[in-house]
Scaffold this motif. Structure first.
Motif: not given
Length: 262
Positions: A111-116, A202-207
């Protein structure tokens, strides 16, 4: 045969209409620049005023209150978080990394990645549209009429629009604000800008979100999160691999065009 020449109205002077139209045009041109001027002005003020507030220390001090609010009003906190994140991105305020980590801390990895990602994409669109209405419109018009190398450069960008936009997002060295501004100045399509922004970050957001997931333990140890994780070989390696994949179509097109030219 009747006289088709229009008789000037009493009191009117030749050139009056032209002058007024020029004035109106200059005013509309100034109005177009207002959104971008506002973004720059708020960014400068925010960099000075908010640099001591949008920090991990602020998050640590308000940790319990945020967790309690999340448990009582999850959707309300989501809306508040995303709204703040969008404002940070639109006005390039300090604290974007803190916001990304906070997303993981409050909402977990998925959820945090999606919101970011959604918040950052909306904020990026704000900068894009502000620049498009101002400098972007003017520079695009000049490029259209310039011809020569400038027009060739613009055509080359349009031929590789998707690949270039993805590279701007995937390459960590490119500042986020620059990746938002440049596409608007060269007239890329809004739709392509939006989906490449969302996919590319997305890759950076996941990190960053992943760092936030373990933030509670970091705070318990009295430490700050280590954002240099992005540059670790096992993290930066796959991201650079994605950069190479995004660049491959450009390289292939370039090689093919050279072969045809031989």
């Amino acid at each position: 045969m009747s006289d088709m020449t229009e008789t000037p109205k009493p009191g009117s002077q030749p050139g009056t209409e032209t002058a007024s139209s020029k004035t109106a045009s200059s005013k509309s041109g100034a109005v177009r620049h207002l959104p971008l001027i506002a973004v720059v002005a708020v960014a400068l003020i925010g960099a000075i005023v908010l640099k001591d507030y949008l920090t991990f220390d602020t998050l640590r001090d308000n940790r319990e209150a945020l967790m309690a609010f999340r448990d009582q009003n999850y959707l309300g906190l989501v809306a508040l978080f995303m709204g703040i994140y969008v404002v940070i991105v639109v006005f390039s305020l300090p604290g974007a990394a803190v916001a990304s980590v906070t997303g993981g801390f409050l909402f977990g990895l998925v959820s945090g990645t999606a919101f970011n990602v959604v918040s950052a994409t909306i904020g990026a669109a704000g900068i894009f549209l502000a620049a498009r209405m101002g400098l972007g419109a003017m520079l695009t018009a000049r490029m259209e009429s310039a011809g020569g190398r400038v027009q060739m450069l613009k055509n080359a960008l349009r031929q590789n629009e998707i690949e270039v936009l993805l590279l701007l997002r995937l390459v960590p060295a490119v500042p986020f604000f620059v990746a938002n501004l440049l596409p608007a100045l060269v007239g890329v399509k809004l739709g392509n800008f939006l989906w490449t922004t969302a996919a590319g970050i997305i890759p950076g957001a996941i990190v960053f979100t992943w760092i936030g997931v373990g933030l509670g333990e970091v705070f318990d140890r009295g430490e700050d999160p280590d954002l240099s994780l992005l540059w670790e070989p096992h993290v930066i390696g796959p991201i650079l691999g994605l950069c190479i994949l995004a660049a491959m179509p450009i390289i292939v097109k370039s090689v093919r065009s050279k072969k045809k030219g031989v």
